[in-house]
Design a protein around this motif. Sequence first.
Motif, PDB file in Angstrom:
ATOM      1  N   ARG A  45       0.825  -1.210   0.000  1.00  0.00           N
ATOM      2  CA  ARG A  45       0.000   0.000   0.000  1.00  0.00           C
ATOM      3  C   ARG A  45       0.855   1.255   0.000  1.00  0.00           C
ATOM      4  O   ARG A  45       0.425   2.313  -0.456  1.00  0.00           O
ATOM      5  N   TYR A  46       2.067   1.146   0.531  1.00  0.00           N
ATOM      6  CA  TYR A  46       2.963   2.297   0.625  1.00  0.00           C
ATOM      7  C   TYR A  46       3.610   2.630  -0.726  1.00  0.00           C
ATOM      8  O   TYR A  46       4.004   3.772  -0.965  1.00  0.00           O
ATOM      9  N   LEU A  47       3.713   1.641  -1.595  1.00  0.00           N
ATOM     10  CA  LEU A  47       4.340   1.846  -2.900  1.00  0.00           C
ATOM     11  C   LEU A  47       3.575   2.888  -3.711  1.00  0.00           C
ATOM     12  O   LEU A  47       2.406   3.139  -3.467  1.00  0.00           O
ATOM     13  N   GLY A  48       4.259   3.473  -4.690  1.00  0.00           N
ATOM     14  CA  GLY A  48       3.616   4.443  -5.577  1.00  0.00           C
ATOM     15  C   GLY A  48       4.183   5.838  -5.393  1.00  0.00           C
ATOM     16  O   GLY A  48       5.246   6.033  -4.806  1.00  0.00           O
ATOM     17  N   ARG A  49       3.431   6.817  -5.895  1.00  0.00           N
ATOM     18  CA  ARG A  49       3.871   8.214  -5.906  1.00  0.00           C
ATOM     19  C   ARG A  49       3.503   8.926  -4.602  1.00  0.00           C
ATOM     20  O   ARG A  49       2.393   8.803  -4.102  1.00  0.00           O
ATOM     21  N   TRP A  50       4.462   9.695  -4.095  1.00  0.00           N
ATOM     22  CA  TRP A  50       4.269  10.566  -2.935  1.00  0.00           C
ATOM     23  C   TRP A  50       4.777  11.958  -3.297  1.00  0.00           C
ATOM     24  O   TRP A  50       5.820  12.092  -3.930  1.00  0.00           O
ATOM     25  N   TYR A  51       4.029  12.978  -2.885  1.00  0.00           N
ATOM     26  CA  TYR A  51       4.434  14.363  -3.070  1.00  0.00           C
ATOM     27  C   TYR A  51       5.002  14.884  -1.747  1.00  0.00           C
ATOM     28  O   TYR A  51       4.392  14.684  -0.695  1.00  0.00           O
ATOM     29  N   GLU A  52       6.135  15.546  -1.814  1.00  0.00           N
ATOM     30  CA  GLU A  52       6.692  16.149  -0.616  1.00  0.00           C
ATOM     31  C   GLU A  52       5.925  17.438  -0.336  1.00  0.00           C
ATOM     32  O   GLU A  52       5.884  18.338  -1.163  1.00  0.00           O
ATOM     33  N   ILE A  53       5.322  17.499   0.838  1.00  0.00           N
ATOM     34  CA  ILE A  53       4.556  18.670   1.254  1.00  0.00           C
ATOM     35  C   ILE A  53       5.451  19.633   2.033  1.00  0.00           C
ATOM     36  O   ILE A  53       5.362  20.850   1.878  1.00  0.00           O
ATOM     37  N   ALA A  54       6.307  19.086   2.876  1.00  0.00           N
ATOM     38  CA  ALA A  54       7.230  19.920   3.656  1.00  0.00           C
ATOM     39  C   ALA A  54       8.440  19.075   4.053  1.00  0.00           C
ATOM     40  O   ALA A  54       8.359  17.847   4.091  1.00  0.00           O
ATOM     41  N   ARG A  55       9.539  19.778   4.367  1.00  0.00           N
ATOM     42  CA  ARG A  55      10.769  19.091   4.777  1.00  0.00           C
ATOM     43  C   ARG A  55      11.645  20.033   5.579  1.00  0.00           C
ATOM     44  O   ARG A  55      11.484  21.252   5.521  1.00  0.00           O
ATOM     45  N   PHE A  56      12.582  19.459   6.283  1.00  0.00           N
ATOM     46  CA  PHE A  56      13.671  20.238   6.851  1.00  0.00           C
ATOM     47  C   PHE A  56      14.703  20.438   5.749  1.00  0.00           C
ATOM     48  O   PHE A  56      14.847  19.592   4.847  1.00  0.00           O
ATOM     49  N   ASP A  57      15.446  21.525   5.837  1.00  0.00           N
ATOM     50  CA  ASP A  57      16.484  21.814   4.858  1.00  0.00           C
ATOM     51  C   ASP A  57      17.642  20.818   5.005  1.00  0.00           C
ATOM     52  O   ASP A  57      18.023  20.449   6.114  1.00  0.00           O
ATOM     53  N   HIS A  58      18.142  20.368   3.879  1.00  0.00           N
ATOM     54  CA  HIS A  58      19.346  19.532   3.843  1.00  0.00           C
ATOM     55  C   HIS A  58      19.968  19.676   2.467  1.00  0.00           C
ATOM     56  O   HIS A  58      19.293  20.003   1.490  1.00  0.00           O
ATOM     57  N   ARG A  59      21.249  19.444   2.398  1.00  0.00           N
ATOM     58  CA  ARG A  59      22.011  19.754   1.190  1.00  0.00           C
ATOM     59  C   ARG A  59      21.530  19.022  -0.052  1.00  0.00           C
ATOM     60  O   ARG A  59      21.566  19.567  -1.146  1.00  0.00           O
ATOM     61  N   PHE A  60      21.057  17.778   0.074  1.00  0.00           N
ATOM     62  CA  PHE A  60      20.730  17.022  -1.133  1.00  0.00           C
ATOM     63  C   PHE A  60      19.400  17.412  -1.761  1.00  0.00           C
ATOM     64  O   PHE A  60      19.088  16.956  -2.846  1.00  0.00           O
ATOM     65  N   GLU A  61      18.622  18.291  -1.111  1.00  0.00           N
ATOM     66  CA  GLU A  61      17.410  18.816  -1.743  1.00  0.00           C
ATOM     67  C   GLU A  61      17.436  20.338  -1.831  1.00  0.00           C
ATOM     68  O   GLU A  61      16.433  20.947  -2.190  1.00  0.00           O
ATOM     69  N   ARG A  62      18.552  20.929  -1.530  1.00  0.00           N
ATOM     70  CA  ARG A  62      18.649  22.387  -1.555  1.00  0.00           C
ATOM     71  C   ARG A  62      18.388  22.888  -2.975  1.00  0.00           C
ATOM     72  O   ARG A  62      18.920  22.360  -3.942  1.00  0.00           O
TER      73      ARG A  62
ATOM     74  N   PHE B 209      10.143  18.223  17.450  1.00  0.00           N
ATOM     75  CA  PHE B 209      10.625  18.814  16.201  1.00  0.00           C
ATOM     76  C   PHE B 209      10.319  20.307  16.186  1.00  0.00           C
ATOM     77  O   PHE B 209       9.264  20.727  16.658  1.00  0.00           O
ATOM     78  N   ASP B 210      11.221  21.100  15.618  1.00  0.00           N
ATOM     79  CA  ASP B 210      11.008  22.532  15.459  1.00  0.00           C
ATOM     80  C   ASP B 210      10.309  22.761  14.124  1.00  0.00           C
ATOM     81  O   ASP B 210      10.961  22.811  13.074  1.00  0.00           O
ATOM     82  N   THR B 211       8.999  22.896  14.153  1.00  0.00           N
ATOM     83  CA  THR B 211       8.224  23.004  12.909  1.00  0.00           C
ATOM     84  C   THR B 211       8.428  24.339  12.197  1.00  0.00           C
ATOM     85  O   THR B 211       8.047  24.474  11.038  1.00  0.00           O
ATOM     86  N   THR B 212       9.066  25.312  12.854  1.00  0.00           N
ATOM     87  CA  THR B 212       9.362  26.571  12.165  1.00  0.00           C
ATOM     88  C   THR B 212      10.445  26.375  11.110  1.00  0.00           C
ATOM     89  O   THR B 212      10.618  27.226  10.241  1.00  0.00           O
ATOM     90  N   LYS B 213      11.164  25.259  11.174  1.00  0.00           N
ATOM     91  CA  LYS B 213      12.224  24.974  10.198  1.00  0.00           C
ATOM     92  C   LYS B 213      11.694  24.329   8.917  1.00  0.00           C
ATOM     93  O   LYS B 213      12.467  24.103   7.985  1.00  0.00           O
ATOM     94  N   LEU B 214      10.402  24.037   8.871  1.00  0.00           N
ATOM     95  CA  LEU B 214       9.851  23.345   7.698  1.00  0.00           C
ATOM     96  C   LEU B 214       9.862  24.233   6.463  1.00  0.00           C
ATOM     97  O   LEU B 214       9.516  25.414   6.513  1.00  0.00           O
ATOM     98  N   ILE B 215      10.253  23.644   5.353  1.00  0.00           N
ATOM     99  CA  ILE B 215      10.170  24.272   4.033  1.00  0.00           C
ATOM    100  C   ILE B 215       8.941  23.653   3.372  1.00  0.00           C
ATOM    101  O   ILE B 215       8.882  22.433   3.176  1.00  0.00           O
ATOM    102  N   TRP B 216       7.968  24.484   3.020  1.00  0.00           N
ATOM    103  CA  TRP B 216       6.687  24.002   2.498  1.00  0.00           C
ATOM    104  C   TRP B 216       6.674  23.961   0.978  1.00  0.00           C
ATOM    105  O   TRP B 216       7.325  24.777   0.325  1.00  0.00           O
ATOM    106  N   ARG B 217       5.904  23.045   0.429  1.00  0.00           N
ATOM    107  CA  ARG B 217       5.763  22.870  -1.019  1.00  0.00           C
ATOM    108  C   ARG B 217       5.202  24.126  -1.676  1.00  0.00           C
ATOM    109  O   ARG B 217       5.593  24.488  -2.769  1.00  0.00           O
ATOM    110  N   SER B 218       4.256  24.768  -1.006  1.00  0.00           N
ATOM    111  CA  SER B 218       3.640  25.957  -1.601  1.00  0.00           C
ATOM    112  C   SER B 218       3.456  27.030  -0.531  1.00  0.00           C
ATOM    113  O   SER B 218       3.424  26.731   0.666  1.00  0.00           O
ATOM    114  N   LYS B 219       3.326  28.277  -0.964  1.00  0.00           N
ATOM    115  CA  LYS B 219       3.122  29.378  -0.037  1.00  0.00           C
ATOM    116  C   LYS B 219       1.796  29.246   0.693  1.00  0.00           C
ATOM    117  O   LYS B 219       1.670  29.633   1.837  1.00  0.00           O
ATOM    118  N   THR B 220       0.800  28.652   0.038  1.00  0.00           N
ATOM    119  CA  THR B 220      -0.494  28.435   0.682  1.00  0.00           C
ATOM    120  C   THR B 220      -0.304  27.538   1.885  1.00  0.00           C
ATOM    121  O   THR B 220      -0.817  27.813   2.959  1.00  0.00           O
TER     122      THR B 220
END
Length: 173
Positions: A29-46, A155-166
């Motif tokens: 059930r976990y297989l398939g497409r997932w969209y990243e909604i938010a993340r912490f900053d890290h070099r490999f997705e900068r 977790f410090d949720t203020t560090k989240l980078i969101w997919r969209s401004k909304t």
Amino acid sequence: MTKWIVLCLSTLLVYASELPTVASVDINRYLGRWYEIARFDHRFERGCSRVEAFYTLREDGMIGVKNSCYVADENRTKEANGRAYSVDEKSNSKLKVTFFWPFYGNYWIIDLAEDYRYAVISEPSKEYFWILSRTPEMAQSDIDHILSLATTLGFDTTKLIWRSKTMLTQGAD
């Protein structure tokens, strides 16, 4: 007797400080497409936006991982292919993932909607954190639930980078 009490309390503290994971994950059930909604900053997705992950079951029993994102500065899509395996076959909630063998990272599923509409991923050090969704947008109630859980877990949720401004606006409330 005192040594036994100290040992029990020490053991409880270790378990209490460990990052909890979900009780069970149905990998199929976990297989398939997932969209990243938010993340912490890290070099490999900068510099990445519109991040997606696609999981498949490989012939060797491992999970195939294909991550992609759009890099605006380079006007291109970047992809990374890897593989993962479960280290906790009872629950399948703790995985090891590699994009550059022989180096593996922890991928712990710490929250998962019953219908698999969203997942929250981290690892023991709490350095990494992702909110994933089956759709590019999430319900406000799901965002609120995840932010509450994340805060409770330290977790410090203020560090989240969101997919969209909304979502940034929604997540900030």
